[in-house]
Enzyme design. Structure first.
Site, PDB file in Angstrom:
ATOM      1  N   LYS A   1       0.681   5.114   0.713  1.00 54.04           N
ATOM      2  CA  LYS A   1       1.955   3.763  -0.176  1.00 54.04           C
ATOM      3  C   LYS A   1       2.740   5.219  -1.210  1.00 54.04           C
ATOM      4  O   LYS A   1       1.795   6.533  -1.144  1.00 54.04           O
ATOM      5  CB  LYS A   1       1.220   3.523  -0.435  1.00 54.04           C
ATOM      6  CG  LYS A   1       1.355   2.257   0.160  1.00 54.04           C
ATOM      7  CD  LYS A   1       0.546   0.813   0.231  1.00 54.04           C
ATOM      8  CE  LYS A   1       1.876   0.083  -0.868  1.00 54.04           C
ATOM      9  NZ  LYS A   1       2.838  -0.126  -0.003  1.00 54.04           N
TER      10      LYS A   1
ATOM     11  N   ASP B   1      10.707   1.945   3.388  1.00 62.28           N
ATOM     12  CA  ASP B   1      10.760   1.331   2.878  1.00 62.28           C
ATOM     13  C   ASP B   1      11.778   0.612   2.090  1.00 62.28           C
ATOM     14  O   ASP B   1      12.388   1.736   1.525  1.00 62.28           O
ATOM     15  CB  ASP B   1       9.256   1.412   1.607  1.00 62.28           C
ATOM     16  CG  ASP B   1       8.798   0.152   0.231  1.00 62.28           C
ATOM     17  OD1 ASP B   1       8.814  -0.636   1.437  1.00 62.28           O
ATOM     18  OD2 ASP B   1       8.978  -0.091  -0.140  1.00 62.28           O
TER      19      ASP B   1
END
Length: 276
Positions: free
Chosen positions: A164, A215
């Site tokens: 991430k 995202d």
């Protein structure tokens, strides 16, 4: 689901609810009183967690037993009876709230997941969950997603590599992070990278990531075209409030929705005793 994990969840919930004893039942209900009660749906939805609810009464001991009127995953309407319970009233009253809490929450998750799955029908896209689950209930909540027709993302930090934004920042970039993971990870473990723009997508492609998460990306369609099937694509970021068919039409393989478990509305189910 692993039975011991389910039992641990139920026993913790019973300890929390009952504590040293059920004062109201002890004072109001004659010992040994027998009852029959029915679990009824108060709104339409998918039923999930019937065997979990039944296990509550088994773990309490005594002779209270649940009999099922519908199958796990069945679609029900308002007023449908989904199960019955019979036996000692004191046992049923002690387990009532825990059984309902778990049954309602799991049914709510299954119902919400089924709605999302229907929204992307006709596309290749699959609906998946996240780790945004209720602490201690993950095994039940991820099971409910499967009952609703969705698929599970990684279960925890130990069974999937998901790089991430903070991992990328700490590692010094997408390529550094992916290469470091690949050097140490078993060949059977896929590597997923979260990206927020096309530049990070290009880096993830160059690093040969197995899955690329898009995202909160405005140019998602362009990103999917850029990836061109060289990795699985996952749309993420407030997907619970998006038009899922529109997102699926962009060609993504997966849509991950945290709202399936972290903001789900429990399905309204009640337990009513017959007149004794």
């Amino acid at each position: 689901m692993e039975p011991r994990a389910v039992d641990e969840i139920i026993l913790n919930a019973l300890r929390e609810d009952i504590g040293p004893g059920d004062i109201t039942t002890a004072l109001c209900v004659p010992a040994g009183k027998k009852i029959t009660g029915r679990f009824g749906a108060k709104q339409p939805g998918l039923i999930c967690g019937l065997h979990v609810a039944a296990r509550v009464f088994t773990l309490l001991g005594g002779n209270a037993e649940m009999s099922l009127s519908v199958e796990e995953g069945a679609a029900v309407e308002r007023g449908d009876v989904v199960a019955a319970v019979s036996g000692e009233a004191g046992i049923v009253l002690k387990g009532e709230r825990v059984a309902l809490n778990l049954l309602q929450r799991m049914s709510g998750i299954a119902t919400s997941t089924a709605e999302a799955v229907r929204a992307v029908a006709g596309f290749k896209t699959r609906i998946t969950d996240t780790r945004k689950t209720t602490p201690g209930l993950r095994v039940l909540e991820k099971y409910a997603v499967r009952v609703g027709g969705g698929v599970n993302h990684r279960f925890g930090l130990y069974d999937g590599i998901l790089i991430k934004d903070n991992h990328i920042a700490a590692a010094g970039g997408v390529i550094n992070a992916v290469e470091a993971a690949r050097r140490a990870a078993p060949h059977t473990l896929k590597i997923e990278v979260e990206t927020s723009d096309l530049d990070e997508v290009r880096q993830a492609i160059e690093a040969r990531a197995d899955i690329i998460m898009l995202d909160n990306m405005d140019d998602m369609r362009e990103a999917v075209a850029l990836i061109g099937g060289r990795a699985l694509t996952e749309a993420s970021g407030d997907m619970g409030n998006r038009d899922l068919a529109e997102v699926a039409a962009m060609g993504v393989d997966l849509i991950s929705i945290g709202a399936l478990t972290h903001t789900v509305r429990a399905l309204d189910i009640s337990l009513k005793f017959d007149i004794c």
